[in-house]
Design a protein around this motif. Structure first.
Motif, PDB file in Angstrom:
ATOM      1  N   HIS A  43       0.834  -1.203   0.000  1.00  0.00           N
ATOM      2  CA  HIS A  43       0.000   0.000   0.000  1.00  0.00           C
ATOM      3  C   HIS A  43       0.871   1.256   0.000  1.00  0.00           C
ATOM      4  CE1 HIS A  43      -3.250  -2.718   1.451  1.00  0.00           C
ATOM      5  NE2 HIS A  43      -4.053  -1.832   0.894  1.00  0.00           N
ATOM      6  N   LEU A  44       1.890   1.240   0.836  1.00  0.00           N
ATOM      7  CA  LEU A  44       2.724   2.429   0.984  1.00  0.00           C
ATOM      8  C   LEU A  44       3.529   2.700  -0.294  1.00  0.00           C
ATOM      9  CD1 LEU A  44       3.149   4.552   3.079  1.00  0.00           C
ATOM     10  CD2 LEU A  44       4.876   3.133   4.168  1.00  0.00           C
ATOM     11  N   ALA A  45       4.039   1.630  -0.920  1.00  0.00           N
ATOM     12  CA  ALA A  45       4.759   1.810  -2.184  1.00  0.00           C
ATOM     13  C   ALA A  45       3.835   2.378  -3.253  1.00  0.00           C
ATOM     14  CB  ALA A  45       5.343   0.470  -2.643  1.00  0.00           C
ATOM     15  N   THR A  46       2.601   1.891  -3.295  1.00  0.00           N
ATOM     16  CA  THR A  46       1.633   2.415  -4.256  1.00  0.00           C
ATOM     17  C   THR A  46       1.311   3.872  -3.971  1.00  0.00           C
ATOM     18  OG1 THR A  46       0.662   0.210  -4.538  1.00  0.00           O
ATOM     19  CG2 THR A  46      -0.681   2.084  -5.213  1.00  0.00           C
ATOM     20  N   HIS A  47       1.142   4.200  -2.703  1.00  0.00           N
ATOM     21  CA  HIS A  47       0.862   5.595  -2.333  1.00  0.00           C
ATOM     22  C   HIS A  47       2.001   6.518  -2.771  1.00  0.00           C
ATOM     23  CE1 HIS A  47      -0.215   9.167  -0.148  1.00  0.00           C
ATOM     24  NE2 HIS A  47       0.950   9.130   0.486  1.00  0.00           N
ATOM     25  N   LEU A  48       3.233   6.097  -2.577  1.00  0.00           N
ATOM     26  CA  LEU A  48       4.362   6.933  -2.975  1.00  0.00           C
ATOM     27  C   LEU A  48       4.338   7.210  -4.477  1.00  0.00           C
ATOM     28  CD1 LEU A  48       7.089   5.400  -0.676  1.00  0.00           C
ATOM     29  CD2 LEU A  48       6.566   7.843  -0.825  1.00  0.00           C
ATOM     30  N   ALA A  49       3.950   6.221  -5.262  1.00  0.00           N
ATOM     31  CA  ALA A  49       3.877   6.418  -6.705  1.00  0.00           C
ATOM     32  C   ALA A  49       2.734   7.354  -7.088  1.00  0.00           C
ATOM     33  CB  ALA A  49       3.712   5.068  -7.406  1.00  0.00           C
ATOM     34  N   ARG A  50       1.550   7.106  -6.539  1.00  0.00           N
ATOM     35  CA  ARG A  50       0.406   7.952  -6.896  1.00  0.00           C
ATOM     36  C   ARG A  50       0.580   9.370  -6.345  1.00  0.00           C
ATOM     37  NH1 ARG A  50       0.347   4.137  -9.117  1.00  0.00           N
ATOM     38  NH2 ARG A  50       1.405   5.670 -10.450  1.00  0.00           N
ATOM     39  N   ASN A  51       1.287   9.495  -5.228  1.00  0.00           N
ATOM     40  CA  ASN A  51       1.562  10.820  -4.694  1.00  0.00           C
ATOM     41  C   ASN A  51       2.456  11.614  -5.633  1.00  0.00           C
ATOM     42  OD1 ASN A  51       3.891  12.318  -2.886  1.00  0.00           O
ATOM     43  ND2 ASN A  51       1.822  12.788  -2.196  1.00  0.00           N
ATOM     44  N   ALA A  52       3.486  10.960  -6.186  1.00  0.00           N
ATOM     45  CA  ALA A  52       4.343  11.641  -7.163  1.00  0.00           C
ATOM     46  C   ALA A  52       3.511  12.113  -8.346  1.00  0.00           C
ATOM     47  CB  ALA A  52       5.456  10.705  -7.623  1.00  0.00           C
ATOM     48  N   ASP A  53       2.618  11.262  -8.832  1.00  0.00           N
ATOM     49  CA  ASP A  53       1.761  11.661  -9.950  1.00  0.00           C
ATOM     50  C   ASP A  53       0.840  12.817  -9.570  1.00  0.00           C
ATOM     51  OD1 ASP A  53       2.820   9.866 -11.775  1.00  0.00           O
ATOM     52  OD2 ASP A  53       1.307   8.336 -11.386  1.00  0.00           O
ATOM     53  N   SER A  54       0.390  12.836  -8.313  1.00  0.00           N
ATOM     54  CA  SER A  54      -0.500  13.925  -7.888  1.00  0.00           C
ATOM     55  C   SER A  54       0.225  15.271  -7.923  1.00  0.00           C
ATOM     56  CB  SER A  54      -1.048  13.644  -6.483  1.00  0.00           C
ATOM     57  OG  SER A  54      -0.132  13.989  -5.454  1.00  0.00           O
ATOM     58  N   TYR A  55       1.495  15.271  -7.590  1.00  0.00           N
ATOM     59  CA  TYR A  55       2.258  16.512  -7.656  1.00  0.00           C
ATOM     60  C   TYR A  55       2.615  16.873  -9.093  1.00  0.00           C
ATOM     61  CZ  TYR A  55       2.574  16.201  -2.587  1.00  0.00           C
ATOM     62  OH  TYR A  55       2.274  16.130  -1.255  1.00  0.00           O
ATOM     63  N   SER A  56       2.783  15.864  -9.943  1.00  0.00           N
ATOM     64  CA  SER A  56       2.917  16.150 -11.373  1.00  0.00           C
ATOM     65  C   SER A  56       1.671  16.859 -11.892  1.00  0.00           C
ATOM     66  CB  SER A  56       3.147  14.849 -12.153  1.00  0.00           C
ATOM     67  OG  SER A  56       4.424  14.297 -11.887  1.00  0.00           O
TER      68      SER A  56
END
Length: 251
Positions: A43-56
């Motif tokens: 879950h945490l690894a997925t969150h880190l990826a989607r969080n990066a996309d959210s800032y993009s």
């Protein structure tokens, strides 16, 4: 650290450390609980990826002027997290790497004029585009430690500890919300008086709390009861993180 350029250098180093840790995790490791209640390491690894996309998304907004929210909705955010958490270790690592690279690409190519343009966080508060770099730095350092996979708050670099504690105490001083008169780091030159500032005035008998900077951050972020701190009894910290202090500008 008001200069987003310096923060980006720190972020790149922090991201490389986080990806190195993810690369060491087996399939079984990723199904194990993280240090965040209810979340596995997957879950945490997925969150880190989607969080990066959210800032993009936010930097795309700053670049084009077309409003682009961090996340389409809370429901979509949760669905993406659930759907992604069970992927293989290779898929999770590749996603984390590629999303981090996409964000870094936006940072490197955003026109100078766009950095001061306002964008809006998922929870509704506005900030200049440059603050996305700082927000991402916080996410990477905090959640790297939350993986519970060898990297801990004690490993946070002094630059991050200093920035995070100063930033958090800045909005507490401005807005109130913590029944303490003073917070002092015993290992860094961070010493902030809170009483009498902001909309909530600390009571006269409110504590003056001190301890190592990283222990203070863990307590203020809800990740520790604060056993290493002195000056208690410790009040309950407000929700973390919150909007940055007003009138902040990048140098």
């Amino acid at each position: 650290m008001g200069d987003w350029r310096a923060a980006f250098v720190e972020l790149e180093t922090a991201t490389a450390r986080m990806l190195t840790t993810l690369a060491t995790l087996s399939e079984a490791d990723l199904r194990e609980p993280s240090l965040l209640p209810g979340w596995s390491r997957g879950h945490l690894a997925t969150h880190l990826a989607r969080n990066a996309d959210s800032y993009s998304n936010l930097l795309h907004w700053a670049r084009t002027g077309v409003e682009t929210p961090q996340y389409a909705s809370i429901e979509q955010r949760e669905a993406d997290l659930a759907a992604g958490s069970g992927r293989s270790s290779g898929e999770l690592l590749e996603d984390a790497q590629e999303s981090a690279d996409r964000f870094a690409g936006h940072v490197r190519t955003l026109p100078d004029a766009a950095w001061q343009r306002p964008v809006r966080a998922f929870h509704g508060w506005e900030h200049p585009a440059w603050y996305t770099v700082h927000r991402r730095w916080r996410e990477v350092e905090t959640h790297h430690a939350d993986l519970g996979a060898g990297y801990a708050p004690a490993d946070w670099p002094e630059s991050y500890a200093r920035w995070e504690l100063t930033e958090t105490l800045g909005w507490l001083r401005e807005r109130g919300g913590l029944a303490a008169r003073r917070i002092r780091a015993t290992d860094l030159d961070v010493d902030v008086r809170l009483g009498g500032a902001g909309p909530e005035t600390a009571p006269v008998d409110a504590p003056e709390i001190e301890g190592p900077a990283r222990a203070l951050i863990r307590w203020l972020s809800g990740r520790s009861p604060g056993a290493e701190l002195t000056g208690g009894p410790l009040p309950a910290p407000p929700t973390w993180p919150q909007a940055p202090a007003v009138n902040r500008r990048s140098t």
